[in-house]
Write an enzyme that holds these catalytic residues in place. Structure first.
Site, PDB file in Angstrom:
ATOM      1  N   LYS A 218      55.685 -31.920  16.828  1.00  0.00           N
ATOM      2  CA  LYS A 218      55.033 -32.812  15.864  1.00  0.00           C
ATOM      3  C   LYS A 218      55.187 -34.281  16.263  1.00  0.00           C
ATOM      4  O   LYS A 218      54.242 -35.069  16.138  1.00  0.00           O
ATOM      5  CB  LYS A 218      55.628 -32.575  14.480  1.00  0.00           C
ATOM      6  CG  LYS A 218      54.935 -33.412  13.400  1.00  0.00           C
ATOM      7  CD  LYS A 218      55.320 -32.956  12.011  1.00  0.00           C
ATOM      8  CE  LYS A 218      54.998 -34.036  10.996  1.00  0.00           C
ATOM      9  NZ  LYS A 218      53.800 -33.801  10.232  1.00  0.00           N
TER      10      LYS A 218
ATOM     11  N   PHE B 196      63.126 -25.928   9.978  1.00  0.00           N
ATOM     12  CA  PHE B 196      62.137 -25.275   9.131  1.00  0.00           C
ATOM     13  C   PHE B 196      60.884 -24.943   9.946  1.00  0.00           C
ATOM     14  O   PHE B 196      60.348 -25.793  10.643  1.00  0.00           O
ATOM     15  CB  PHE B 196      61.771 -26.191   7.952  1.00  0.00           C
ATOM     16  CG  PHE B 196      60.696 -25.602   7.082  1.00  0.00           C
ATOM     17  CD1 PHE B 196      60.920 -24.421   6.388  1.00  0.00           C
ATOM     18  CD2 PHE B 196      59.452 -26.208   6.973  1.00  0.00           C
ATOM     19  CE1 PHE B 196      59.930 -23.858   5.601  1.00  0.00           C
ATOM     20  CE2 PHE B 196      58.457 -25.657   6.181  1.00  0.00           C
ATOM     21  CZ  PHE B 196      58.696 -24.482   5.499  1.00  0.00           C
ATOM     22  N   GLN B 197      60.454 -23.715   9.872  1.00  0.00           N
ATOM     23  CA  GLN B 197      59.286 -23.212  10.598  1.00  0.00           C
ATOM     24  C   GLN B 197      59.377 -23.439  12.102  1.00  0.00           C
ATOM     25  O   GLN B 197      58.379 -23.724  12.758  1.00  0.00           O
ATOM     26  CB  GLN B 197      57.993 -23.806  10.020  1.00  0.00           C
ATOM     27  CG  GLN B 197      57.777 -23.313   8.595  1.00  0.00           C
ATOM     28  CD  GLN B 197      56.366 -23.551   8.079  1.00  0.00           C
ATOM     29  OE1 GLN B 197      55.736 -24.529   8.422  1.00  0.00           O
ATOM     30  NE2 GLN B 197      55.894 -22.651   7.239  1.00  0.00           N
TER      31      GLN B 197
ATOM     32  N   GLU C 152      45.801 -16.468  11.137  1.00  0.00           N
ATOM     33  CA  GLU C 152      45.802 -16.988  12.512  1.00  0.00           C
ATOM     34  C   GLU C 152      45.426 -15.922  13.533  1.00  0.00           C
ATOM     35  O   GLU C 152      44.882 -16.231  14.589  1.00  0.00           O
ATOM     36  CB  GLU C 152      47.168 -17.590  12.858  1.00  0.00           C
ATOM     37  CG  GLU C 152      47.481 -18.893  12.137  1.00  0.00           C
ATOM     38  CD  GLU C 152      48.138 -18.698  10.779  1.00  0.00           C
ATOM     39  OE1 GLU C 152      48.174 -17.541  10.287  1.00  0.00           O
ATOM     40  OE2 GLU C 152      48.608 -19.700  10.201  1.00  0.00           O
TER      41      GLU C 152
ATOM     42  N   MET D 209      40.909   8.445  15.153  1.00  0.00           N
ATOM     43  CA  MET D 209      41.325   8.750  16.520  1.00  0.00           C
ATOM     44  C   MET D 209      42.710   9.393  16.543  1.00  0.00           C
ATOM     45  O   MET D 209      42.970  10.316  17.314  1.00  0.00           O
ATOM     46  CB  MET D 209      41.305   7.476  17.366  1.00  0.00           C
ATOM     47  CG  MET D 209      41.640   7.694  18.819  1.00  0.00           C
ATOM     48  SD  MET D 209      40.581   8.912  19.584  1.00  0.00           S
ATOM     49  CE  MET D 209      39.316   7.887  20.323  1.00  0.00           C
TER      50      MET D 209
HETATM   51  C1  LIG Z   1      40.986   4.185  22.152  1.00  0.00           C
HETATM   52  C2  LIG Z   1      40.710   3.717  23.551  1.00  0.00           C
HETATM   53  C3  LIG Z   1      40.128   4.582  24.457  1.00  0.00           C
HETATM   54  C4  LIG Z   1      39.805   4.159  25.740  1.00  0.00           C
HETATM   55  N1  LIG Z   1      39.153   5.030  26.566  1.00  0.00           N
HETATM   56  C5  LIG Z   1      38.665   4.565  27.748  1.00  0.00           C
HETATM   57  C6  LIG Z   1      37.851   5.390  28.583  1.00  0.00           C
HETATM   58  O1  LIG Z   1      37.561   6.550  28.281  1.00  0.00           O
HETATM   59  N2  LIG Z   1      37.369   4.867  29.719  1.00  0.00           N
HETATM   60  C7  LIG Z   1      37.646   3.577  30.100  1.00  0.00           C
HETATM   61  O2  LIG Z   1      37.144   3.139  31.129  1.00  0.00           O
HETATM   62  N3  LIG Z   1      38.430   2.803  29.358  1.00  0.00           N
HETATM   63  C8  LIG Z   1      38.933   3.252  28.187  1.00  0.00           C
HETATM   64  N4  LIG Z   1      39.698   2.408  27.413  1.00  0.00           N
HETATM   65  C9  LIG Z   1      39.974   1.057  27.904  1.00  0.00           C
HETATM   66  C10 LIG Z   1      41.160   1.013  28.861  1.00  0.00           C
HETATM   67  O3  LIG Z   1      42.342   1.062  28.110  1.00  0.00           O
HETATM   68  C11 LIG Z   1      41.142  -0.284  29.708  1.00  0.00           C
HETATM   69  O4  LIG Z   1      41.095  -1.405  28.877  1.00  0.00           O
HETATM   70  C12 LIG Z   1      39.950  -0.378  30.621  1.00  0.00           C
HETATM   71  O5  LIG Z   1      39.730   0.823  31.294  1.00  0.00           O
HETATM   72  C13 LIG Z   1      40.156  -1.474  31.643  1.00  0.00           C
HETATM   73  O6  LIG Z   1      38.955  -1.838  32.219  1.00  0.00           O
HETATM   74  P1  LIG Z   1      38.882  -2.521  33.646  1.00  0.00           P
HETATM   75  O7  LIG Z   1      39.537  -1.691  34.683  1.00  0.00           O
HETATM   76  O8  LIG Z   1      37.465  -2.875  33.847  1.00  0.00           O
HETATM   77  O9  LIG Z   1      39.843  -3.755  33.565  1.00  0.00           O
HETATM   78  P2  LIG Z   1      39.905  -5.157  32.866  1.00  0.00           P
HETATM   79  O10 LIG Z   1      41.030  -5.122  31.930  1.00  0.00           O
HETATM   80  O11 LIG Z   1      38.611  -5.680  32.417  1.00  0.00           O
HETATM   81  O12 LIG Z   1      40.426  -5.950  34.136  1.00  0.00           O
HETATM   82  C14 LIG Z   1      39.582  -6.577  35.002  1.00  0.00           C
HETATM   83  C15 LIG Z   1      40.038  -6.471  36.434  1.00  0.00           C
HETATM   84  O13 LIG Z   1      39.176  -7.314  37.183  1.00  0.00           O
HETATM   85  C16 LIG Z   1      39.908  -8.334  37.831  1.00  0.00           C
HETATM   86  N5  LIG Z   1      39.135  -9.562  37.757  1.00  0.00           N
HETATM   87  C17 LIG Z   1      39.037 -10.446  36.751  1.00  0.00           C
HETATM   88  N6  LIG Z   1      38.213 -11.447  37.079  1.00  0.00           N
HETATM   89  C18 LIG Z   1      37.771 -11.182  38.322  1.00  0.00           C
HETATM   90  C19 LIG Z   1      36.877 -11.837  39.210  1.00  0.00           C
HETATM   91  N7  LIG Z   1      36.263 -12.976  38.884  1.00  0.00           N
HETATM   92  N8  LIG Z   1      36.633 -11.274  40.404  1.00  0.00           N
HETATM   93  C20 LIG Z   1      37.270 -10.119  40.767  1.00  0.00           C
HETATM   94  N9  LIG Z   1      38.103  -9.459  39.966  1.00  0.00           N
HETATM   95  C21 LIG Z   1      38.346  -9.979  38.763  1.00  0.00           C
HETATM   96  C22 LIG Z   1      41.228  -8.417  37.144  1.00  0.00           C
HETATM   97  O14 LIG Z   1      42.207  -8.870  38.046  1.00  0.00           O
HETATM   98  C23 LIG Z   1      41.458  -6.986  36.667  1.00  0.00           C
HETATM   99  O15 LIG Z   1      42.077  -6.223  37.671  1.00  0.00           O
HETATM  100  C24 LIG Z   1      40.092   2.830  26.141  1.00  0.00           C
HETATM  101  C25 LIG Z   1      40.708   1.984  25.254  1.00  0.00           C
HETATM  102  C26 LIG Z   1      41.005   2.404  23.961  1.00  0.00           C
HETATM  103  C27 LIG Z   1      41.637   1.432  23.028  1.00  0.00           C
HETATM  104  C1  LIG Z   2      47.146  -2.575  15.285  1.00  0.00           C
HETATM  105  C2  LIG Z   2      47.099  -1.143  15.643  1.00  0.00           C
HETATM  106  N1  LIG Z   2      47.884  -0.258  14.993  1.00  0.00           N
HETATM  107  C3  LIG Z   2      47.822   1.051  15.292  1.00  0.00           C
HETATM  108  C4  LIG Z   2      46.987   1.512  16.277  1.00  0.00           C
HETATM  109  C5  LIG Z   2      46.940   2.998  16.625  1.00  0.00           C
HETATM  110  N2  LIG Z   2      45.604   3.538  16.374  1.00  0.00           N
HETATM  111  C6  LIG Z   2      44.703   3.711  17.350  1.00  0.00           C
HETATM  112  S1  LIG Z   2      43.233   4.285  16.816  1.00  0.00           S
HETATM  113  C7  LIG Z   2      43.797   4.355  15.231  1.00  0.00           C
HETATM  114  C8  LIG Z   2      42.909   4.838  14.116  1.00  0.00           C
HETATM  115  C9  LIG Z   2      41.863   3.867  13.761  1.00  0.00           C
HETATM  116  O1  LIG Z   2      41.284   4.297  12.571  1.00  0.00           O
HETATM  117  P1  LIG Z   2      39.908   3.741  12.061  1.00  0.00           P
HETATM  118  O2  LIG Z   2      39.872   2.271  12.181  1.00  0.00           O
HETATM  119  O3  LIG Z   2      39.602   4.310  10.733  1.00  0.00           O
HETATM  120  O4  LIG Z   2      38.887   4.242  13.163  1.00  0.00           O
HETATM  121  P2  LIG Z   2      38.370   5.705  13.541  1.00  0.00           P
HETATM  122  O5  LIG Z   2      39.215   6.186  14.666  1.00  0.00           O
HETATM  123  O6  LIG Z   2      38.457   6.563  12.333  1.00  0.00           O
HETATM  124  O7  LIG Z   2      36.977   5.444  13.976  1.00  0.00           O
HETATM  125  C10 LIG Z   2      45.131   3.923  15.152  1.00  0.00           C
HETATM  126  C11 LIG Z   2      45.920   3.901  13.921  1.00  0.00           C
HETATM  127  C12 LIG Z   2      46.211   0.540  16.956  1.00  0.00           C
HETATM  128  N3  LIG Z   2      45.385   0.879  17.950  1.00  0.00           N
HETATM  129  N4  LIG Z   2      46.263  -0.752  16.600  1.00  0.00           N
END
Ligand SMILES: Cc1cc2nc3c(=O)[nH]c(=O)nc-3n(C[C@H](O)[C@H](O)[C@H](O)COP(=O)(O)OP(=O)(O)OC[C@H]3O[C@@H](n4cnc5c(N)ncnc54)[C@H](O)[C@@H]3O)c2cc1C
Ligand SMILES: Cc1ncc(C[n+]2csc(CCOP(=O)(O)OP(=O)(O)O)c2C)c(N)n1
Lengths: 565, 161
Positions: A161, A111-112, A49, A479
């Protein structure tokens, strides 16, 4: 007309324009599944799911339409939670229908039975338990409306249901919604627009930052006008990639923790930031007190809670990005004198940015011996010309995909930004491919993440989806290993994936095609095969094991403190 | 700073938990919370007393407004208002204390609503400061039980500045 609840549900979905349902059956939704074959929906039977919800989410991100998932009660419902939270954090419109035990049994530990409405309250935009069967059409109408309007988000509808099994009068799907307490605010305040235009014309070093909100508002054309007319440089968050063409001379690359040097330096030196549909996440701002120290900030966001949540702004504009940009355009046109050469306006600022970009470009140490993960991404861009939908898993693979692929159009990068859900990319790719059977869809994966929803290979193969999974296989949870290397004295505790399956054989066992490359000169050959294949493909790229993602702003540091290659 | 928020909500089963969950999930404080139906069928009024700096209060109000089942939020601190809270107190009331307790009851204009040979139950209404003062004074006799309603508030008809 008298009708069974299950039929009413499906009639409503038909009238809503739903075409695809991602689902997995069980006891509590048997009445719905019994009726389903009589309706024109494409039902995609997943293997978990969580996959159904991510696929509905990928479908929604790729198309801009509301994604739909249908699951049973109890474990079926709890399995959706990660998917729902993923959509919630990234503001993605989906509606999830869960089965529930009959009303008379609710609260009895039947159940469930699980209180999925209670569980998902904090990670849905709104949710419903249908207690009164006569309210079913209204609730469905509201669910779709709430999911897609304003700041989009997931909505869950819990269906007991006996509500599905009972026969009641159906007078049709409502034409309109009446919600007294929910009225998203699309139109900008004209006074604020005037002030914003004034600031733009006063500024010497303006910078546009775009985010997921701009993509969700479909305002990218309007952004192009603003940026190109005034020649203002553009950067974006991870979620905003694709909102502005990644090959445009004004493009600076992504900002934030793994953003480009030039984008982060631009934030540090700008005197005006025009933030469009971004929520100033901590990955974007770095240390808050040193974020954009010299800049006034104009912030356009449809959700008032996004404004001044993390960063103080000078001109808040609560509105839809597209509407605000149209208003801004009208206002700005009044400022522009006909004979004025606008290209000169911010020239010295752009020259400064170009110089930063030249001194510190996005780069990596190339190799002829081992495959560099960045090289794989560059090749993917080269081979597709950017004409592809890229999904990612989470980790280094995601960051390299963000840095080294050029996104030319909105809705071409589908990635879990806010929750950072490993296992998102592949089911999301399935959702996107279902929406666009003829497009090239590529999941850029890590060897860790891909194993979180690998079971969906059965789904992809069964529906003949030519999804490509490109695993950047570094035998690490890369990472996390990178953080251990940099901040935990190289203590690689629990991050070495000392045992991985043979991904090629695994693909073949599922009936997909499997390819492997271990040397740089094999990369292109293998990718060409996969991209040209009409089947589901898994490409195992055996890459440099301890490659790091750079630039990097350590967590909690300010954007100017970047670690470079 | 302490703020009193009047929150008009749709009276549906999950609404209290939506509001309470918002506070706990986002780390906001609830000092007191009072919920009761209004004159309009299908709606309830919540009065929430909370604590936080300006930015936090602004977030709390915006986040509350964002809930689909919340109809209206008023920051009562931004208007002239009447605030009241009721408390029931069961105090030790041996013979030699009675006169003094009754004097306090009189001064604070509260009521004795139940009495036995050793205890008195006092009902008092007022703003929070008054109630705290009363509780302080009664403490020395020994308060056996206390039940407070939490604050309710209403905007004054005349909003003179
Ligand atoms: C491993 C990892 C590393 C990351 N590193 C980075 C990084 O280096 N740099 C980076 O930028 N991010 C990074 N991120 C992502 C970060 O965590 C955020 O998800 C991201 O920065 C959010 O983007 P955003 O501000 O565009 O917001 P979003 O989450 O896309 O939010 C959208 C915003 O726009 C608004 N909005 C929605 N619809 C409308 C509309 N129609 N009109 C006006 N406003 C609207 C919402 O209210 C909200 O405030 C990383 C994520 C991970 C998992
Ligand atoms: C469901 C979930 N569990 C744990 C994490 C923490 N986490 C962030 S990046 C990462 C490593 C991901 O490894 P891999 O998919 O091999 O990607 P790589 O960074 O090597 O490209 C982990 C464990 C997460 N982001 N999501």
């Amino acid at each position: 007309m008298k009708m069974k609840g299950a039929k009413i549900l499906l009639e409503c979905l038909k009238d809503e324009g739903v075409e695809v349902i991602f689902g997995f059956p069980g006891g509590a939704v048997l009445d719905i599944y019994h009726e389903l074959p009589n309706y024109p929906f494409k039902h995609v039977l997943v293997r978990h799911e969580q996959g159904a919800v991510h696929a509905a989410d990928g479908y929604a991100r790729a198309t801009g339409r509301v994604g739909v998932a249908l699951v049973t009660s109890g474990p079926g419902a709890t399995n959706t939670v990660t998917g729902i939270a993923t959509a919630y954090m990234d503001s993605i419109p989906i509606v999830v229908f869960t089965g529930q035990v009959p009303r008379a049994l609710i609260g009895n530990d039947a159940f469930q039975e699980v209180d999925i409405v209670g569980i998902t309250r904090p990670c849905t935009k709104h949710n419903y338990l249908v207690k009164d069967e006569t309210q079913l059409p209204r609730i469905i109408k509201e669910a779709f409306y709430i999911a897609r309007s304003g700041r989009p988000g997931p909505v869950l509808v819990d269906l007991p249901k006996d509500v599905m099994a009972s026969t009641i009068e159906f007078t049709g799907y409502p034409k309109s919604v009446h919600l007294r307490s929910y009225n998203p605010h699309y139109h900008p305040n004209q006074k604020q627009i005037k002030k914003a235009a004034g600031l733009i014309f006063e500024s010497k070093r303006p910078l546009i930052i775009v985010g997921g909100g701009l993509i969700s508002s479909s305002g990218c054309e309007e952004l192009l006008w603003l940026a190109r007319k005034l020649k203002i440089p553009v950067t974006s968050t991870l979620m905003g990639l694709g909102a502005f063409p990644g090959n445009d001379p004004l493009w600076l690359g992504m900002l934030g923790m793994h953003g480009t040097y030039v984008a982060n330096m631009a934030v540090n030196h700008a005197d005006l930031i025009i933030a469009i549909g971004i929520r100033f996440d901590d990955r974007v701002t770095g240390r808050l007190d040193s974020f954009a120290p010299k800049a006034k900030i104009i912030h356009i966001d449809i959700d008032p809670t996004s404004i001044r949540k993390n960063v103080n702004v000078d001109i808040p504009i609560v509105a839809d990005c597209k509407e605000a940009l149209i208003a801004l355009k009208n206002e700005i046109e009044g400022y522009i004198k006909e004979e004025e050469d606008l290209s000169e306006r911010y020239q010295s600022w752009r020259d400064k940015l170009d110089a930063w970009n030249e001194s510190h470009p996005l780069t990596y140490k190339k190799s002829d011996e081992v495959i560099k993960p960045q090289f794989v991404i560059e090749k993917l861009y080269e081979l597709t010309g950017g004409d592809a939908i890229i999904t990612t898993e989470v980790g280094q693979n995601q960051m390299w995909a963000a840095q080294h692929f050029k996104y030319l159009k909105p809705r071409t990068l589908l990635t879990s930004g806010g929750l950072g859900t490993m296992g998102y990319g592949f089911p999301a790719a399935i959702g996107a491919q279902i929406a666009y059977p003829d497009k090239t869809v590529i999941d850029i994966a890590g060897d860790g993440s891909i194993q979180m929803n690998i079971q969906e290979l059965a789904t992809a193969v069964w529906y003949n989806l030519p999804v490509n999974i490109v695993i950047l296989n570094n035998s690490y949870l890369g990472m996390v290993r990178q953080w251990q290397e940099l901040f935990y004295h190289k203590n690689y505790s629990a991050t070495h994936l000392s045992y991985n399956p043979d991904f090629v054989k695994l693909a073949e066992a599922y009936g997909a095609e499997g390819y492997r490359a271990t040397r740089p000169d094999e990369v292109e050959k293998v990718l060409v095969k996969a991209l040209n294949s009409k089947k589901t493909c898994v490409v195992d790229m055996v890459v440099e094991k301890e490659e790091n993602v750079y630039p990097m702003v350590p967590a909690g540091a300010s954007l100017s403190e970047m670690l470079l290659v | 700073m302490r703020h009193t928020l009047s929150v008009l909500v749709e009276d549906e089963p999950g609404v209290l938990s939506r509001v309470a969950g918002l506070f706990s999930g986002r780390g906001f404080n609830i000092t007191s919370l009072n919920v009761a139906p209004t004159l309009e069928k299908g709606t309830s009024l919540m009065t929430i007393v909370t604590e936080g700096d300006e930015q936090i209060i602004e977030q709390i109000i915006k986040q509350l407004r964002k809930l689909i089942t919340v109809i209206k939020v008023v920051d009562m601190n931004s208007v002239k208002r009447v605030e009241r809270e009721m408390v029931l107190l069961k105090v030790n009331a041996q013979d030699h204390y009675r006169a003094e307790i009754l004097r306090i009851v009189d001064i604070f204009r509260c009521k004795v609503v139940d009495v036995s040979s050793t205890e008195m139950t006092i009902e008092a209404t007022g703003n929070s400061e008054k109630l705290s003062a009363l509780i302080n004074l009664l403490q020395k006799f020994g308060i056996k039980e206390i039940a407070r309603t939490g604050v309710v508030a209403m905007k004054r008809s005349m909003q003179l500045v």
